[in-house]
Write an enzyme that holds these catalytic residues in place. Structure first.
Site, PDB file in Angstrom:
ATOM      1  N   GLU A 127      -4.221  -9.032  -1.060  1.00 49.71           N
ATOM      2  CA  GLU A 127      -4.727  -8.911   0.314  1.00 49.71           C
ATOM      3  C   GLU A 127      -6.222  -8.623   0.343  1.00 49.71           C
ATOM      4  OE1 GLU A 127      -2.441  -6.426   3.204  1.00 49.71           O
ATOM      5  OE2 GLU A 127      -4.415  -5.863   3.981  1.00 49.71           O
TER       6      GLU A 127
ATOM      7  N   GLU B 296       0.804  -1.232   0.000  1.00 48.36           N
ATOM      8  CA  GLU B 296       0.000   0.000   0.000  1.00 48.36           C
ATOM      9  C   GLU B 296       0.842   1.291   0.000  1.00 48.36           C
ATOM     10  OE1 GLU B 296      -3.171  -0.417   2.893  1.00 48.36           O
ATOM     11  OE2 GLU B 296      -4.024  -2.090   1.762  1.00 48.36           O
TER      12      GLU B 296
END
Ligand SMILES: *[C@@H]1O[C@H](CO)[C@@H](O)[C@H](O)[C@H]1NC(C)=O
Ligand SMILES: *[C@@H]1O[C@H](CO)[C@@H](O)[C@H](O)[C@H]1NC(C)=O
Ligand SMILES: *[C@@H]1O[C@H](CO)[C@@H](O)[C@H](O)[C@H]1NC(C)=O
Ligand SMILES: *[C@@H]1O[C@H](CO)[C@@H](O)[C@H](O)[C@H]1NC(C)=O
Ligand SMILES: CC(=O)N[C@H]1CO[C@H](CO)[C@@H](O)[C@@H]1O
Length: 518
Positions: free
Chosen positions: A361, A256
């Site tokens: 994820e 991220e």
């Protein structure tokens, strides 16, 4: 004779398990809509044989809100149509992407939870995912150093100024917990595991904010000494794990990257814009990996929410210097509602079909309005299945769940970012619960072997059924169907190669059908 309620309850569970056979689910209802299956050192439900019957028959596996868990059925393929109005037609000549695999993440917290159980119960848990009796996991994501699912903040190179990484060392979390568990998982697995590494933050001394958390990027510019050291850190990680006989199929450019661009981000993050990631890959990480002793390790960019696509891919993959080092694009499922799959995943695939899309994820219970563990939530099983089908129908080749196991509070997590997991452990009773999401994963991971190729499915009429179809390398067909509605749906499947299958999807159910074609 008076018996206590709890004794009666225990007796009831024991009898239910006994009467249903040794591999049946010991169901427990915690009032969240459906049940979990309870497992201990000596008992855990299993799917049984997934061997297909001979040509002319099919198998079905059903899980439902009402309580079925991979319930096996078998039937005959018919020569003529059953006349049902809803028909799903398999179109084998419409060929799409091939499957890489499914799995979950060995975070520090997952390892802590698994190791909190007795050794025999640990084995039982690992078997559920990785053994031939398990659900066919082949992908394990491994955080490089700490993330929010850790009990402390650390990286592998916390001594300031160590640009050559002479002091690079794996943490006790790796050597005492994650590595031994990964080795045990590998030993149970019938095939080599596909390990996938992601880093959350660089060491604080390499960063603009001198901290692992919050808003911060690497100091300097791509091609500079901080960016070179950060690339070298990835190679050192691969080298250290290789000493333990664990080699990585792939690594991402970092978890991220958009999080580290946000003010006061609460846990470990490293900010990259797409442009900086492009230049770091082209100038530093790509060349370092290429000349390392692990040049075969794949590189996945993004590792962040799909709403950043196709922009992120356009910036990085259009660049010849960066693009030649990259194999795929990793996507997370958070904030999916903000951008349709066709615009994000579909467009990226059509622009760059030579790069694969991979789910890196996902987890339930992460949003402010639906937080933490909910034992037995069927709604969350539907969230998983809905997203996996949508991803598969938009060229994604694999899907990775988040923590392989959490405790009943959804942790440990040092910043209290508690979420749900497919397996919840209860250390005090030395047992664990398999959540409905575990079975949701299984409907895909158990049946879609590596190399399975997605094929077309057409519907004879408008329906809310969601589905995806695959042909495996042995020619057998797998059709997965999700019915999120409140009533049962009757339909037939037509595979022009073999004939017609009459079936029905119970209310709020997930169904995997499979049959041989020769
Ligand atoms: C494990 O669970 C099964 C089924 O509920 C039960 O029969 C068995 O006694 C349990 N074993 C242990 C060690 O608790
Ligand atoms: C490496 O660690 C040792 C022992 O802590 C320390 O003396 C040395 O200065 C460190 N080297 C670097 C380059 O940080
Ligand atoms: C290393 O792992 C491979 C499987 O990935 C296995 O076949 C081999 O025996 C292992 N070697 C050692 C020394 O453990
Ligand atoms: C970030 O943290 C600092 C220091 O704690 C505080 O002054 C500032 O208001 C915070 N900013 C935001 C956007 O929350
Ligand atoms: C998603 C969904 O609701 N699909 C179907 C499930 O079954 C019912 C009853 O047959 C149908 O009406 C739905 O369309």
């Amino acid at each position: 004779m008076a018996i206590s309620l709890s004794t009666a309850f225990t007796l009831f569970i024991g009898l239910a398990a006994l009467s249903k056979g040794s591999d049946e689910c010991v169901a427990r209802d915690f009032g969240h809509g459906s049940v979990v299956c309870e497992c201990n050192s000596t008992h855990c439900d299993s799917i049984g044989s997934d061997t297909l019957p001979p040509l002319g028959q099919f198998v079905s596996f059903t899980s439902s809100k009402a309580g079925r868990r991979l319930h096996r059925g078998q039937g005959w393929v018919q020569k003529g149509s059953t006349g049902l109005a809803l028909r799903l037609t398999i179109i084998p000549y419409q060929k799409y992407q091939r499957i890489r695999g499914f799995g979950g993440a060995m975070t520090d917290s997952a390892a802590i939870n698994i190791l909190s159980l007795s050794p025999r119960t640990q084995d039982q848990l690992l078997r559920q995912y990785f053994s031939t009796q398990g659900i066919g996991y082949s992908v394990v994501r491994v955080p490089m150093a700490s993330c929010d699912f850790s009990t402390r903040l650390y990286t592998y190179a916390d001594s300031a100024g160590d640009y050559d990484l002479g002091n690079f060392t794996l943490a006790p979390e790796d050597t005492k917990m994650k590595i031994p568990l990964l080795q045990r998982a590998q030993a149970l697995s019938p095939r080599p595991l596909s390990l996938l590494a992601s880093a959350w933050s660089a060491p604080a001394w390499l960063k603009t904010n001198d901290a692992l958390t919050g808003k911060g990027c690497l100091k300097g510019k791509p091609g500079g000494k901080e960016h070179k050291t950060w690339a070298k850190y990835y190679i050192r990680f691969l080298e250290e794990y290789a000493k333990h006989n664990l080699s990585f199929w792939a690594m991402t450019t970092g978890n991220e990257p958009s999080a580290g661009l946000l003010s006061n981000y609460s846990f470990q993050a490293l900010g990259f814009t797409a442009e900086e990631q492009r230049d770091w890959v082209g100038l530093d990480l790509g060349p370092a990996l290429h000349t390392s002793s692990h040049p075969q390790t794949h590189l996945l960019i993004l590792d962040d929410n799909r709403l950043l696509l196709p922009h992120w891919a356009k910036v990085v993959l259009s660049d010849v210097h960066a693009g030649r080092y990259v194999h795929g694009v990793g996507v997370h499922w958070y904030l999916n509602n903000l951008v349709p799959a066709e615009i994000s995943l579909g467009t990226t695939h059509h622009l760059y079909p030579e790069y694969y899309l991979f789910g890196t994820e996902a987890c339930a219970g992460w949003s402010a309005t639906d937080r933490g563990v909910k034992l037995g939530s069927w709604e969350r099983a539907e969230q998983y299945a809905h997203n996996i089908i949508e991803d598969l129908n938009h060229y994604v080749v694999g899907w990775t769940d988040w923590n392989l196991a959490l405790d009943q509070g959804g942790g440990p997590n040092w910043v209290k970012n508690f979420v749900d997991s497919t397996i919840i452990v209860d250390q005090s009773r030395d047992h664990f619960y398999k959540q409905p999401t575990f079975y949701s994963m299984a409907h895909f991971s158990k049946f879609l072997w590596e190399g399975s190729q997605r094929v077309g499915v057409s519907f004879s009429q408008k329906t809310k059924l969601e589905s995806s179809a695959f042909v495996r390398h042995d020619g057998s067909v797998v059709l997965i169907i999700l019915n999120r509605s409140l009533s049962e749906v009757q339909f037939e499947v037509w595979d022009p190669v073999v004939g017609f299958i009459s079936s029905s999807a119970p209310a709020q159910s997930l169904l995997t059908l499979a049959w041989n074609t020769h």
